[in-house]
Design a protein around this motif. Structure first.
Motif, PDB file in Angstrom:
ATOM      1  N   CYS A  83       0.842  -1.199   0.000  1.00  9.71           N
ATOM      2  CA  CYS A  83       0.000   0.000   0.000  1.00  9.71           C
ATOM      3  C   CYS A  83       0.877   1.248   0.000  1.00  9.71           C
ATOM      4  O   CYS A  83       1.774   1.377   0.828  1.00  9.71           O
ATOM      5  CB  CYS A  83      -0.914   0.022   1.222  1.00  9.71           C
ATOM      6  SG  CYS A  83      -1.829   1.581   1.308  1.00  9.71           S
ATOM      7  N   ASP A  85      -0.890   4.311  -0.458  1.00 10.90           N
ATOM      8  CA  ASP A  85      -1.870   5.380  -0.297  1.00 10.90           C
ATOM      9  C   ASP A  85      -1.315   6.403   0.701  1.00 10.90           C
ATOM     10  O   ASP A  85      -0.362   6.110   1.438  1.00 10.90           O
ATOM     11  CB  ASP A  85      -3.183   4.779   0.221  1.00 10.90           C
ATOM     12  CG  ASP A  85      -4.378   5.345  -0.532  1.00 10.90           C
ATOM     13  OD1 ASP A  85      -4.221   6.378  -1.195  1.00 10.90           O
ATOM     14  OD2 ASP A  85      -5.458   4.751  -0.452  1.00 10.90           O
ATOM     15  N   CYS A  88      -0.011   5.686   4.306  1.00 14.49           N
ATOM     16  CA  CYS A  88       1.169   4.815   4.284  1.00 14.49           C
ATOM     17  C   CYS A  88       2.374   5.557   3.712  1.00 14.49           C
ATOM     18  O   CYS A  88       3.509   5.377   4.164  1.00 14.49           O
ATOM     19  CB  CYS A  88       0.883   3.552   3.479  1.00 14.49           C
ATOM     20  SG  CYS A  88      -0.124   2.363   4.372  1.00 14.49           S
ATOM     21  N   LEU A 125      -5.207  -0.749   2.502  1.00  8.57           N
ATOM     22  CA  LEU A 125      -5.499  -2.119   2.928  1.00  8.57           C
ATOM     23  C   LEU A 125      -5.923  -2.153   4.392  1.00  8.57           C
ATOM     24  O   LEU A 125      -5.898  -3.201   5.030  1.00  8.57           O
ATOM     25  CB  LEU A 125      -4.262  -3.003   2.728  1.00  8.57           C
ATOM     26  CG  LEU A 125      -3.790  -3.192   1.286  1.00  8.57           C
ATOM     27  CD1 LEU A 125      -2.460  -3.932   1.251  1.00  8.57           C
ATOM     28  CD2 LEU A 125      -4.823  -3.921   0.456  1.00  8.57           C
ATOM     29  N   ALA A 126      -6.272  -0.984   4.917  1.00  5.53           N
ATOM     30  CA  ALA A 126      -6.780  -0.850   6.285  1.00  5.53           C
ATOM     31  C   ALA A 126      -5.743  -1.169   7.357  1.00  5.53           C
ATOM     32  O   ALA A 126      -6.078  -1.627   8.443  1.00  5.53           O
ATOM     33  CB  ALA A 126      -8.034  -1.702   6.482  1.00  5.53           C
ATOM     34  N   GLY A 127      -4.488  -0.915   7.029  1.00  4.17           N
ATOM     35  CA  GLY A 127      -3.442  -1.072   8.043  1.00  4.17           C
ATOM     36  C   GLY A 127      -2.607   0.195   8.107  1.00  4.17           C
ATOM     37  O   GLY A 127      -1.406   0.144   8.381  1.00  4.17           O
ATOM     38  N   CYS A 128      -3.262   1.323   7.857  1.00  3.53           N
ATOM     39  CA  CYS A 128      -2.572   2.610   7.648  1.00  3.53           C
ATOM     40  C   CYS A 128      -1.588   2.970   8.763  1.00  3.53           C
ATOM     41  O   CYS A 128      -0.525   3.507   8.491  1.00  3.53           O
ATOM     42  CB  CYS A 128      -3.595   3.733   7.523  1.00  3.53           C
ATOM     43  SG  CYS A 128      -5.117   3.277   6.706  1.00  3.53           S
TER      44      CYS A 128
END
Ligand code: FES
Length: 172
Positions: A83, A85, A88, A125-128
């Protein structure tokens, strides 16, 4: 070999989960099944799934194109999806991705010469808050790796290769 010939029981189980008038809903698990073996969904498999569910092939293809976890092109045995984004990126994801690719001798989107690892750039991926992070997609499913360094990511790759070698030797 068609997926119906290869996975008759799995297909029966998937069909059993949906009422006859909603069988189209089985498209997602059937695509997942089709992708399990080769890591991507062939045009033939899309055609077969469309016929099984009374869908148009273009409807099936559009679902494959929409979801990032479905693929219509061959890639490495393992897809490393990093990721980059904004959240991240603020935690160094771009540099992480660049150095990871340098270490592997490939560019983003490419596959290592041994055919094992493809590195891809993806969105959130929702692990920012635990970046740099990536997920590994393979026939085994998905595995998340957070708070990564290039060194730890390379170790993940070595572990995947070792696991694959064990399987190929028939002892895993
Ligand atoms: S922005 Fe990277 S996991 Fe959310």
């Amino acid at each position: 070999m068609s997926i119906a010939e290869k996975y008759p029981r799995e297909i029966e189980t998937i069909h059993a989960k949906y009422p006859a008038d909603q069988k189209r809903s089985a498209v997602m698990p059937l695509l997942y099944l089709a992708q399990r073996e080769a890591g991507y969904i062939t045009r033939e498999a899309m055609t077969e799934i469309a016929a099984l569910l009374d869908l148009d092939v273009t409807e099936v293809a559009s679902i494959v194109g929409f979801y990032t976890l479905y693929h219509d092109e061959k890639a490495g045995k393992y897809r490393m999806q990093v990721c980059t984004d904004l959240p991240c990126a603020l935690r160094g994801a771009d540099e992480f991705l660049q150095k990871l690719c340098e270490n592997l001798g490939i560019k983003v989107g490419e596959t290592t010469p041994d055919g094992k690892i493809t590195v891809e750039e993806v969105k959130c991926l929702a692990g920012c808050h635990r970046a740099p992070m990536f997920q590994v997609q393979s026939g085994d499913g998905l595995a998340y790796h957070e708070n990564q360094t290039v060194e730890s990511a390379m170790q993940v790759i070595e572990n995947l290769k070792a696991k694959q070698a064990t399987r190929e030797a028939g002892v895993g």
